[in-house]
Design an enzyme around this catalytic site. Structure first.
Site, PDB file in Angstrom:
ATOM      1  N   MET A 146       0.851  -1.333   0.063  1.00 58.47           N
ATOM      2  CA  MET A 146       0.030  -0.026   0.041  1.00 58.47           C
ATOM      3  C   MET A 146       0.971   1.102  -0.050  1.00 58.47           C
ATOM      4  O   MET A 146       0.372   2.408   0.326  1.00 58.47           O
ATOM      5  CB  MET A 146      -1.054   0.147   1.283  1.00 58.47           C
ATOM      6  CG  MET A 146      -1.787  -1.112   1.095  1.00 58.47           C
ATOM      7  SD  MET A 146      -3.339  -1.116   2.086  1.00 58.47           S
ATOM      8  CE  MET A 146      -3.057  -0.636   3.604  1.00 58.47           C
ATOM      9  N   ASN A 181       4.108   4.137   0.874  1.00 59.53           N
ATOM     10  CA  ASN A 181       4.949   4.391   1.977  1.00 59.53           C
ATOM     11  C   ASN A 181       6.087   3.528   2.396  1.00 59.53           C
ATOM     12  O   ASN A 181       6.021   2.944   3.923  1.00 59.53           O
ATOM     13  CB  ASN A 181       3.798   4.633   3.291  1.00 59.53           C
ATOM     14  CG  ASN A 181       4.564   5.498   4.498  1.00 59.53           C
ATOM     15  OD1 ASN A 181       5.733   6.317   4.056  1.00 59.53           O
ATOM     16  ND2 ASN A 181       4.273   5.404   5.603  1.00 59.53           N
ATOM     17  N   LEU A 182       6.706   3.331   1.470  1.00 64.25           N
ATOM     18  CA  LEU A 182       7.461   1.882   1.529  1.00 64.25           C
ATOM     19  C   LEU A 182       8.796   2.157   2.655  1.00 64.25           C
ATOM     20  O   LEU A 182       9.271   3.231   2.818  1.00 64.25           O
ATOM     21  CB  LEU A 182       8.361   1.598   0.418  1.00 64.25           C
ATOM     22  CG  LEU A 182       7.168   1.275  -0.899  1.00 64.25           C
ATOM     23  CD1 LEU A 182       7.955   0.917  -2.213  1.00 64.25           C
ATOM     24  CD2 LEU A 182       6.272   0.310  -0.434  1.00 64.25           C
ATOM     25  N   HIS A 183       9.144   1.328   3.342  1.00 62.61           N
ATOM     26  CA  HIS A 183      10.308   1.304   4.338  1.00 62.61           C
ATOM     27  C   HIS A 183      11.143   0.061   4.049  1.00 62.61           C
ATOM     28  O   HIS A 183      10.944  -0.877   3.037  1.00 62.61           O
ATOM     29  CB  HIS A 183       9.388   0.980   5.875  1.00 62.61           C
ATOM     30  CG  HIS A 183       8.794   0.136   6.044  1.00 62.61           C
ATOM     31  ND1 HIS A 183       9.018  -1.204   6.174  1.00 62.61           N
ATOM     32  CD2 HIS A 183       7.524   0.118   6.271  1.00 62.61           C
ATOM     33  CE1 HIS A 183       8.026  -2.045   6.284  1.00 62.61           C
ATOM     34  NE2 HIS A 183       6.981  -1.266   6.416  1.00 62.61           N
ATOM     35  N   GLY A 229      11.608  -2.714   5.416  1.00 56.27           N
ATOM     36  CA  GLY A 229      10.953  -4.123   5.461  1.00 56.27           C
ATOM     37  C   GLY A 229      10.379  -4.331   3.846  1.00 56.27           C
ATOM     38  O   GLY A 229      10.360  -5.473   3.262  1.00 56.27           O
ATOM     39  N   HIS A 230       9.695  -3.486   3.108  1.00 55.59           N
ATOM     40  CA  HIS A 230       9.241  -3.639   1.849  1.00 55.59           C
ATOM     41  C   HIS A 230      10.400  -3.813   0.804  1.00 55.59           C
ATOM     42  O   HIS A 230      10.436  -4.672  -0.058  1.00 55.59           O
ATOM     43  CB  HIS A 230       8.674  -2.282   1.297  1.00 55.59           C
ATOM     44  CG  HIS A 230       7.203  -2.173   1.847  1.00 55.59           C
ATOM     45  ND1 HIS A 230       7.017  -0.937   2.933  1.00 55.59           N
ATOM     46  CD2 HIS A 230       5.929  -2.694   1.942  1.00 55.59           C
ATOM     47  CE1 HIS A 230       5.791  -1.284   3.324  1.00 55.59           C
ATOM     48  NE2 HIS A 230       5.269  -2.144   2.659  1.00 55.59           N
ATOM     49  N   GLN A 241     -10.192  -2.726   2.698  1.00 52.42           N
ATOM     50  CA  GLN A 241      -9.546  -3.417   3.993  1.00 52.42           C
ATOM     51  C   GLN A 241      -9.714  -2.386   5.213  1.00 52.42           C
ATOM     52  O   GLN A 241      -9.292  -2.713   6.338  1.00 52.42           O
ATOM     53  CB  GLN A 241      -8.478  -3.997   3.588  1.00 52.42           C
ATOM     54  CG  GLN A 241      -7.157  -2.999   3.481  1.00 52.42           C
ATOM     55  CD  GLN A 241      -6.096  -3.915   2.905  1.00 52.42           C
ATOM     56  OE1 GLN A 241      -5.918  -4.294   1.699  1.00 52.42           O
ATOM     57  NE2 GLN A 241      -4.999  -3.876   3.564  1.00 52.42           N
ATOM     58  N   LEU A 269       9.287  -3.158  11.743  1.00 54.72           N
ATOM     59  CA  LEU A 269       8.914  -1.907  10.745  1.00 54.72           C
ATOM     60  C   LEU A 269       7.662  -1.989  10.228  1.00 54.72           C
ATOM     61  O   LEU A 269       7.136  -3.003   9.639  1.00 54.72           O
ATOM     62  CB  LEU A 269      10.054  -1.948   9.648  1.00 54.72           C
ATOM     63  CG  LEU A 269      11.580  -1.792   9.793  1.00 54.72           C
ATOM     64  CD1 LEU A 269      12.401  -1.746   8.728  1.00 54.72           C
ATOM     65  CD2 LEU A 269      11.803  -0.624  10.928  1.00 54.72           C
ATOM     66  N   SER A 270       7.111  -0.897  10.033  1.00 54.24           N
ATOM     67  CA  SER A 270       5.639  -0.908   9.459  1.00 54.24           C
ATOM     68  C   SER A 270       5.340   0.971   9.127  1.00 54.24           C
ATOM     69  O   SER A 270       5.776   1.723   9.784  1.00 54.24           O
ATOM     70  CB  SER A 270       4.877  -0.828  10.725  1.00 54.24           C
ATOM     71  OG  SER A 270       3.460  -0.521  10.351  1.00 54.24           O
TER      72      SER A 270
HETATM   73  O1  PAF Z   1       0.221  -5.816   3.550  1.00 54.91           O
HETATM   74  C1  PAF Z   1      -0.491  -4.844   2.843  1.00 54.91           C
HETATM   75  O2  PAF Z   1       0.349  -3.807   2.412  1.00 54.91           O
HETATM   76  C2  PAF Z   1      -1.799  -5.091   2.288  1.00 54.91           C
HETATM   77  O3  PAF Z   1      -2.513  -5.608   3.167  1.00 54.91           O
HETATM   78  C3  PAF Z   1      -2.035  -5.790   0.920  1.00 54.91           C
HETATM   79  C4  PAF Z   1      -1.410  -7.209   1.034  1.00 54.91           C
HETATM   80  C5  PAF Z   1      -0.860  -4.883  -0.066  1.00 54.91           C
HETATM   81  C6  PAF Z   1      -3.340  -5.730   0.278  1.00 54.91           C
HETATM   82  O4  PAF Z   1      -3.799  -4.416   0.254  1.00 54.91           O
END
Ligand code: PAF
Length: 282
Positions: A30, A32-34, A36-37, A61, A186-187
């Site tokens: 989704m 706002n990458l850190h 962990g991504h 969600q 990390l989040s």
């Molecule tokens: O983990 C996330 O960032 C989200 O839940 C995902 C898997 C991209 C689905 O929107």
């Protein structure tokens, strides 16, 4: 790296890659990458010829009082990070493209049982929204392999179950939790924490590790371990959501003779809802 917004264009480009016998890895996010991504992207690069990341803040969600409107959207920064991580394609669709018939009249993917536990108790539509969007993204990208962080342990289980139940032709891989030096997982939502909360936040991880220590030392009164941990978190300023010792294969409450466990926890701190987990073999 090429950023693609249109589903049709992405499908043409990936069709060409597939025709050239390229193996495709996919990292849905989704934004706002850190770090962990970025580790997910590295794992994708190691496992395939082509890496596709997606950034889509999925409204399905989010509950009514949750942070959909304030969720950080940082596309330009994210693009730079993905370029530096050698990602090949970024898919960043518009809301209308992902939900062309609106969000109300919409085919939904339900993964019963597992979706109702833990995070599913306070966020009843959360996993349905995730399963639905991930299923759509799999249909668009048609990856050979998809990578998800183990911080979202329950999400990973929901996606594995969905993939198995719907016979989706994709391998699901988990990736280890990326942590700050102080242990904080990390989040993207850590950016909601102010300075004082940042000092308190690692206590969630420390409390889980202390509970793990008790289990390793032979403590089998799981209710007591859970209750003590919740009290400790409350005293530090958290509003604990759950702190549960579970069987790893179905996330049901662990029994004293279960061997493969996972400790899952979620707690609110200021505007952030933090989650973390540890697996343990007794
Ligand atoms: O983990 C996330 O960032 C989200 O839940 C995902 C898997 C991209 C689905 O929107």
């Amino acid at each position: 790296m090429q950023t693609i917004h249109s589903i049709a264009e992405l499908q043409t480009v990936l069709g060409n890659e597939r025709a050239a016998k390229k193996r495709i890895a996919f990292v849905p996010t989704m934004g706002n990458l850190h770090e962990g991504h970025i580790q997910l992207i590295h794992q994708a690069n190691r496992n395939a010829d082509i890496t596709v990341a997606s950034i889509f803040v999925n409204p399905l969600q989010f509950g009514v009082n949750e942070d959909l409107d304030t969720y950080p959207r940082t596309l330009q920064d994210d693009q730079e990070k993905l370029i530096n991580a050698d990602c090949d394609y970024l898919f960043a669709p518009q809301l209308e493209d992902m939900y062309p018939n609106g969000q109300v009249i919409q085919t939904l993917v339900e993964v019963p049982g597992i979706s109702q536990l833990h995070c599913g108790v306070t966020r009843p539509i959360f996993f349905r929204g995730i399963a639905t969007v991930v299923c759509k993204l799999f249909g668009i990208v048609r990856p050979d392999v998809a990578i998800f962080g183990e911080k979202d342990f329950q999400q990973l289980m929901v996606i594995r179950r969905m993939t198995e139940d719907l016979f989706l032709p994709v391998e699901i891989q988990g990736a280890p939790i990326a942590r700050a030096e102080n242990g904080l997982a990390l989040s993207s939502r850590n950016s909601y924490l102010n300075e004082a909360e940042m000092q308190i936040a690692p206590l969630l991880n420390r409390t889980i590790r202390e509970a793990i220590g008790k289990l390793e030392a032979g403590q089998r009164d799981y209710s007591e371990v859970q209750a003590n941990a919740q009290q400790q978190l409350e005293a530090a300023g958290f509003k604990p959501d759950y702190f549960n010792i579970c069987r790893r294969y179905d996330l049901q409450p662990a029994q004293p003779d279960d061997k493969e466990l996972v400790l899952v926890a979620a707690a609110y701190l200021g505007k952030a809802r933090l989650i973390d987990n540890y697996v343990i073999d007794l």
